[in-house]
Design a protein around this motif. Structure first.
Motif, PDB file in Angstrom:
ATOM      1  N   SER A  95      11.726   3.068   7.484  1.00 49.82           N
ATOM      2  CA  SER A  95      11.876   4.209   8.068  1.00 49.82           C
ATOM      3  C   SER A  95      12.883   5.142   7.547  1.00 49.82           C
ATOM      4  CB  SER A  95      12.086   4.090   9.651  1.00 49.82           C
ATOM      5  OG  SER A  95      13.450   3.449   9.887  1.00 49.82           O
ATOM      6  N   GLY A  96      14.170   4.488   7.124  1.00 45.84           N
ATOM      7  CA  GLY A  96      15.005   5.351   6.532  1.00 45.84           C
ATOM      8  C   GLY A  96      14.628   5.785   5.115  1.00 45.84           C
ATOM      9  N   SER A  97      13.740   5.253   4.445  1.00 44.44           N
ATOM     10  CA  SER A  97      13.415   5.676   2.966  1.00 44.44           C
ATOM     11  C   SER A  97      12.396   6.857   3.289  1.00 44.44           C
ATOM     12  CB  SER A  97      12.667   4.476   2.343  1.00 44.44           C
ATOM     13  OG  SER A  97      12.333   4.825   1.299  1.00 44.44           O
ATOM     14  N   VAL A  98      11.695   6.941   4.341  1.00 45.00           N
ATOM     15  CA  VAL A  98      10.920   8.009   4.631  1.00 45.00           C
ATOM     16  C   VAL A  98      11.608   9.363   4.940  1.00 45.00           C
ATOM     17  CG1 VAL A  98       8.671   6.978   4.784  1.00 45.00           C
ATOM     18  CG2 VAL A  98      10.052   7.302   6.667  1.00 45.00           C
ATOM     19  N   ASN A  99      12.702   9.021   5.850  1.00 40.51           N
ATOM     20  CA  ASN A  99      13.526  10.018   6.354  1.00 40.51           C
ATOM     21  C   ASN A  99      14.411  10.517   5.005  1.00 40.51           C
ATOM     22  OD1 ASN A  99      16.914  10.054   7.335  1.00 40.51           O
ATOM     23  ND2 ASN A  99      15.227  11.244   8.445  1.00 40.51           N
ATOM     24  N   HIS A 100      14.658   9.814   4.114  1.00 37.93           N
ATOM     25  CA  HIS A 100      15.317  10.299   3.130  1.00 37.93           C
ATOM     26  C   HIS A 100      14.595  11.148   2.303  1.00 37.93           C
ATOM     27  CE1 HIS A 100      17.273   9.720  -1.109  1.00 37.93           C
ATOM     28  NE2 HIS A 100      18.351   9.670  -0.343  1.00 37.93           N
ATOM     29  N   LEU A 151       2.413  10.286   2.342  1.00 39.26           N
ATOM     30  CA  LEU A 151       3.430   9.488   1.746  1.00 39.26           C
ATOM     31  C   LEU A 151       3.361   8.591   0.723  1.00 39.26           C
ATOM     32  CD1 LEU A 151       6.519   9.916   4.290  1.00 39.26           C
ATOM     33  CD2 LEU A 151       5.870  11.476   2.255  1.00 39.26           C
ATOM     34  N   LYS A 152       2.080   8.061   0.830  1.00 40.06           N
ATOM     35  CA  LYS A 152       1.627   6.738   0.296  1.00 40.06           C
ATOM     36  C   LYS A 152       1.762   7.227  -1.431  1.00 40.06           C
ATOM     37  CE  LYS A 152      -2.350   3.912  -0.697  1.00 40.06           C
ATOM     38  NZ  LYS A 152      -3.761   3.741  -0.315  1.00 40.06           N
ATOM     39  N   LYS A 153       1.299   8.344  -1.904  1.00 38.67           N
ATOM     40  CA  LYS A 153       0.997   8.783  -3.112  1.00 38.67           C
ATOM     41  C   LYS A 153       2.545   9.439  -3.941  1.00 38.67           C
ATOM     42  CE  LYS A 153      -0.618  13.353  -2.170  1.00 38.67           C
ATOM     43  NZ  LYS A 153      -1.534  14.348  -2.303  1.00 38.67           N
ATOM     44  N   TYR A 154       3.571   9.606  -2.829  1.00 40.44           N
ATOM     45  CA  TYR A 154       4.826   9.685  -3.268  1.00 40.44           C
ATOM     46  C   TYR A 154       5.752   8.687  -3.392  1.00 40.44           C
ATOM     47  CZ  TYR A 154       3.075  14.741  -2.245  1.00 40.44           C
ATOM     48  OH  TYR A 154       2.350  15.613  -2.260  1.00 40.44           O
ATOM     49  N   MET A 155       5.639   7.844  -2.400  1.00 37.43           N
ATOM     50  CA  MET A 155       6.535   6.784  -2.041  1.00 37.43           C
ATOM     51  C   MET A 155       5.738   5.510  -2.285  1.00 37.43           C
ATOM     52  SD  MET A 155       8.784   8.412   0.964  1.00 37.43           S
ATOM     53  CE  MET A 155       9.970   7.617   0.721  1.00 37.43           C
ATOM     54  N   PRO A 156       5.314   5.064  -3.462  1.00 36.12           N
ATOM     55  CA  PRO A 156       4.195   3.761  -3.456  1.00 36.12           C
ATOM     56  C   PRO A 156       5.075   2.590  -3.106  1.00 36.12           C
ATOM     57  CG  PRO A 156       4.556   4.727  -5.588  1.00 36.12           C
ATOM     58  CD  PRO A 156       5.380   5.830  -4.687  1.00 36.12           C
ATOM     59  N   ARG A 157       6.354   2.411  -3.484  1.00 35.69           N
ATOM     60  CA  ARG A 157       7.141   0.980  -3.340  1.00 35.69           C
ATOM     61  C   ARG A 157       7.449   1.127  -1.740  1.00 35.69           C
ATOM     62  NH1 ARG A 157      11.651   1.125  -7.962  1.00 35.69           N
ATOM     63  NH2 ARG A 157      11.645   3.385  -7.275  1.00 35.69           N
ATOM     64  N   THR A 158       8.046   2.254  -1.076  1.00 37.04           N
ATOM     65  CA  THR A 158       8.100   2.254   0.228  1.00 37.04           C
ATOM     66  C   THR A 158       6.998   1.776   1.006  1.00 37.04           C
ATOM     67  OG1 THR A 158       9.947   3.660   0.102  1.00 37.04           O
ATOM     68  CG2 THR A 158       8.970   3.614   2.122  1.00 37.04           C
ATOM     69  N   TYR A 159       5.772   2.307   0.557  1.00 36.59           N
ATOM     70  CA  TYR A 159       4.406   2.251   1.371  1.00 36.59           C
ATOM     71  C   TYR A 159       4.234   0.694   1.292  1.00 36.59           C
ATOM     72  CZ  TYR A 159      -0.523   2.044   1.853  1.00 36.59           C
ATOM     73  OH  TYR A 159      -1.863   1.721   2.269  1.00 36.59           O
ATOM     74  N   PHE A 160       4.169   0.188   0.131  1.00 32.11           N
ATOM     75  CA  PHE A 160       3.807  -1.289  -0.006  1.00 32.11           C
ATOM     76  C   PHE A 160       4.833  -2.155   0.872  1.00 32.11           C
ATOM     77  CE2 PHE A 160       4.399  -5.336  -2.397  1.00 32.11           C
ATOM     78  CZ  PHE A 160       3.190  -5.810  -2.435  1.00 32.11           C
ATOM     79  N   THR A 161       6.018  -1.903   0.711  1.00 33.20           N
ATOM     80  CA  THR A 161       6.913  -2.935   1.392  1.00 33.20           C
ATOM     81  C   THR A 161       6.465  -2.610   2.839  1.00 33.20           C
ATOM     82  OG1 THR A 161       8.566  -1.305   1.104  1.00 33.20           O
ATOM     83  CG2 THR A 161       8.552  -3.058  -0.488  1.00 33.20           C
ATOM     84  N   PHE A 162       6.573  -1.328   3.267  1.00 30.31           N
ATOM     85  CA  PHE A 162       6.312  -1.115   4.737  1.00 30.31           C
ATOM     86  C   PHE A 162       5.046  -1.643   5.262  1.00 30.31           C
ATOM     87  CE2 PHE A 162       5.703   1.120   8.628  1.00 30.31           C
ATOM     88  CZ  PHE A 162       6.954   1.678   9.085  1.00 30.31           C
ATOM     89  N   HIS A 164       8.195  18.591  -1.741  1.00 24.76           N
ATOM     90  CA  HIS A 164       8.324  17.485  -2.894  1.00 24.76           C
ATOM     91  C   HIS A 164       9.017  16.116  -2.205  1.00 24.76           C
ATOM     92  CE1 HIS A 164       7.031  20.773  -5.650  1.00 24.76           C
ATOM     93  NE2 HIS A 164       7.858  21.514  -5.009  1.00 24.76           N
ATOM     94  N   PRO A 165       8.160  15.615  -1.498  1.00 22.32           N
ATOM     95  CA  PRO A 165       8.969  14.190  -1.132  1.00 22.32           C
ATOM     96  C   PRO A 165       8.897  13.301  -2.275  1.00 22.32           C
ATOM     97  CG  PRO A 165       6.663  14.426  -0.387  1.00 22.32           C
ATOM     98  CD  PRO A 165       7.039  15.911  -0.916  1.00 22.32           C
ATOM     99  N   HIS A 166       9.933  12.479  -2.445  1.00 21.58           N
ATOM    100  CA  HIS A 166      10.036  11.346  -3.406  1.00 21.58           C
ATOM    101  C   HIS A 166      10.457  10.253  -3.117  1.00 21.58           C
ATOM    102  CE1 HIS A 166      14.361  11.884  -2.400  1.00 21.58           C
ATOM    103  NE2 HIS A 166      14.067  13.218  -2.263  1.00 21.58           N
ATOM    104  N   GLU A 167      10.444   9.223  -3.982  1.00 16.99           N
ATOM    105  CA  GLU A 167      10.657   7.879  -3.668  1.00 16.99           C
ATOM    106  C   GLU A 167      12.121   7.565  -3.539  1.00 16.99           C
ATOM    107  OE1 GLU A 167      10.261   5.048  -2.296  1.00 16.99           O
ATOM    108  OE2 GLU A 167       8.530   4.390  -3.489  1.00 16.99           O
ATOM    109  N   SER A 168      12.688   6.699  -2.682  1.00 20.37           N
ATOM    110  CA  SER A 168      14.157   6.306  -2.879  1.00 20.37           C
ATOM    111  C   SER A 168      14.617   5.662  -3.839  1.00 20.37           C
ATOM    112  CB  SER A 168      14.298   5.739  -1.284  1.00 20.37           C
ATOM    113  OG  SER A 168      13.614   6.345  -0.382  1.00 20.37           O
ATOM    114  N   PRO A 169      15.936   6.018  -4.087  1.00 14.96           N
ATOM    115  CA  PRO A 169      16.513   5.527  -5.505  1.00 14.96           C
ATOM    116  C   PRO A 169      16.463   3.934  -5.302  1.00 14.96           C
ATOM    117  CG  PRO A 169      18.274   6.230  -3.911  1.00 14.96           C
ATOM    118  CD  PRO A 169      17.016   6.644  -3.494  1.00 14.96           C
TER     119      PRO A 169
END
Length: 631
Positions: A351-356, A369-380, A454-459
């Motif tokens: 949740s913090g990652s998508v807020n970021h 956000l699945k296509k912008y943040m694939p690693r966050t999506y997978f782990t969530f 432009h949402p993006h994956e977290s660092p």
């Protein structure tokens, strides 16, 4: 390795605090990351020592740490000692692992925050307090660390104290948990006055032998549970936890997974022999746990803030843990706490990652956000599946263990827990589809009303801890596939239908729970992904329930508007009015009456006639002479 090094498990975080505050302070303005590196180093040491303690007990050895005499007060000698048993080391692994992952994640999440080093200093004390609570061998020192955990949660929930909502949430958490802590303190005092000891193992022995029994045992256990209900946000002391989302998201992850809310469940587990020998106390734990589980889950169905969905999920799962403790014993309840810590910390980090990326926690402003943040999506999704209890992820093994023990001992509560399975799967995948499915809906608007395009994956520093916790969310439940967790906790073999990776499916209950979880996921898919069903029309049909859930059963209104403002403050105002009328005004009016009466008498005496004054003087002299010679 010397057993005295066990002290370092909880002393390393406080050393980290001292270094950050007193040693590194001159350098933190130019090198703020030093604060994070310090606590990460300290927690790495605590985790290594916790693993050593776990391996020592697993090999069949004991860890006996000599007590330290702390004070002697009127014949009472107070010792500070450590209790290292299977329950302790399981909690040590949970607290140190989750806390370490949270601190690594915080390096990215808190980057650029003006209170960066203050955050890590308080996190150090928070972890120190929780580890001290877990290791304490007496109720007295457990209570000291217990209150320290409450203080640290107040500081961290209100970390952004310039925001009124954060300051109010911190005060709410501190005040509400005080009601439970009053019961905890009363239970401790009741035990001491009847046994003369604070030592946990001695209290266990007295309860088992029957020397501590009857009404004293029951009320003492209920007092302890009151403290646990406050810290673990059990009904009706649950209202502080959703508002605690005002703190930084890593704080939420730590509070909800491994520290403050876990403290209440740990307390019941630590003092379990007292509950076990009081049917009334154990039934109280079971009933409150069962009610809390379905009560909080129903509210989670309609929340639009992703962190509040997770907050009500935590309350619900804590109810599950209490139900597991009451119906299945320590191994059942703590195994769910063990598994829950990893996937719930993961979900809060998600949740913090998508807020970021989006600048908001409102799921209605997310999407796609699945296509912008694939690693966050997978782990969530991994965390959500584990929370929903899908085989073979961790949540399945501990959740179904609670279901079978509640069916055996509390059939009515079993049905509540089973309904909660459906609700849990629905609200978690509602969050998944609203956040990651569909098209991106713009995120939080800027000052000019524009949305981020432009949402993006977290660092990596944020994503890597999430991947590690996702791995644990898959694998941690396998510890008890052969009954080894229950055996380690001293409970012998686990329930037969969960022994073996595939053996559960020879029984009906795992199929039933999986069917309900699958139905919840499918309903969320139909409503929020494919739109086969209209969520708006669904809400309109069940409008009374939707309104009830959306207003959280009106508990905040009941507590704040009626009990606090009208009853407590109104009652105090009435008392002050009566005090002002009959005491203050009465004293003033009474003094005026005395002056008036006295003045009238003196006025009659002061006639202005010299002969009368001379008479009174003569009578006075005669009285003095008579008193001198005859008295």
């Amino acid at each position: 390795m010397p057993y005295q090094l066990t002290w370092l498990i909880f002393l390393l975080p406080i050393i980290s605090f001292l270094i950050i505050v007193f040693v590194l302070r001159p350098f933190l303005r130019s090198q703020p990351r030093l604060a994070g590196y310090t606590i990460i180093t300290a927690l790495s040491g605590s985790l290594i020592l916790s693993v050593w303690a776990f391996m020592t007990l697993l090999s069949g050895q004991e860890i006996n740490v000599p007590d330290v005499k702390w004070a002697v007060l009127d014949g009472l000698t107070i010792h500070l000692g450590l209790l290292v048993d299977p329950l302790t080391v399981v909690m040590l692994l949970v607290v140190t692992t989750v806390s370490l992952m949270v601190q690594i994640y915080s390096q990215g999440y808190m980057h650029g925050d003006a209170g960066y080093h203050r955050y890590f200093a308080w996190m150090s004390i928070f972890t120190f307090a929780m580890l001290g609570l877990v290791l304490a061998d007496s109720l007295l020192f457990m209570f000291v660390f217990w209150e320290m955990v409450g203080l640290c949660s107040y500081l961290l929930i209100g970390f952004w104290f310039h925001k009124p909502s954060a300051a109010n949430a911190a005060k709410k958490a501190f005040i509400v948990t005080r009601f439970g802590d009053f019961g905890f303190l009363a239970g401790i005092l009741l035990l001491y006055t009847n046994t003369g000891t604070f030592d946990i193992l001695q209290l266990h022995a007295l309860a088992v032998s029957g020397a501590l029994a009857g009404t004293v045992l029951t009320w003492a256990a209920i007092g302890l549970f009151a403290g646990a209900a406050g810290k673990s946000a059990q009904f009706p002391l649950h209202v502080w936890l959703p508002d605690a989302m005002e703190g930084p998201t890593p704080v939420s992850a730590l509070i909800h997974a491994a520290t403050m809310v876990a403290a209440g469940v740990f307390l019941v587990a630590r003092m379990y022999p007292l509950f076990e020998h009081s049917a009334q106390a154990l039934n109280t734990v079971a009933v409150i746990g069962g009610i809390t589980a379905i009560f909080a889950a129903s509210i989670g169905l309609v929340m639009t803030d992703i962190k509040r969905v997770l907050a009500y999920s935590t309350i619900s799962q804590l109810g599950y843990m209490m139900l597991g403790l009451a119906t299945g014993g320590v191994a059942v309840g703590i195994f769910h706490l063990f598994n829950h810590a990893f996937f719930k910390a993961l979900l809060f980090m998600g949740s913090g990652s998508v807020n970021h990326a989006t600048g908001t926690f409102d799921m209605r402003l997310m999407g796609g956000l699945k296509k912008y943040m694939p690693r966050t999506y997978f782990t969530f999704v991994i965390g959500s599946l584990s929370l929903a209890g899908i085989w073979p992820l961790a949540g399945f093994w501990s959740k179904d263990e609670i279901l079978i023990t509640s069916l055996e001992h509390q059939p009515l509560l079993f049905w509540l827990a089973l309904i909660t399975v459906f609700m849990t799967a629905f609200y978690m995948f509602r969050a998944v589809f609203l956040t990651f499915g569909g098209e991106y809906r713009g995120g939080a608007p800027s000052e000019h009303g524009e949305h981020s395009a432009h949402p993006h994956e977290s660092p990596g520093v944020m994503v890597q801890p999430m991947i590690f916790l996702a791995l644990l969310a898959v694998l941690s439940g396998l510890w008890n596939v052969t009954g080894s967790f229950a055996a380690f906790m001293g409970h012998g073999e686990t329930h037969g239908f969960l022994t073996g990776l595939f053996h559960p499916f020879t029984q009906l209950l795992p199929w039933l729970s999986l069917l309900l979880a699958g139905a919840g996921i499918f309903l969320a898919y139909a409503m929020y992904s494919k739109k086969w069903l209209s969520a708006e029309k669904f809400g309109a049909v069940f409008q009374p329930f939707y309104k009830l859930f959306a207003h959280k059963y009106f508990f905040d209104e009941l507590y704040e508007n009626i009990i606090v403002r009208k009853i407590l403050l109104g009652g105090l105002f009435a008392v002050f009015q009566l005090f002002d009328k009959y005491v203050v005004d009465g004293a003033v009016n009474g003094a005026a009456g005395v002056v008036r009466v006295g003045g009238g008498v003196l006025r009659r005496v002061q006639t202005g006639q010299l002969q009368l004054y001379g008479l009174f003087m003569a009578l006075g002299i005669v009285a003095i002479v008579l008193a001198k010679y005859f008295l």
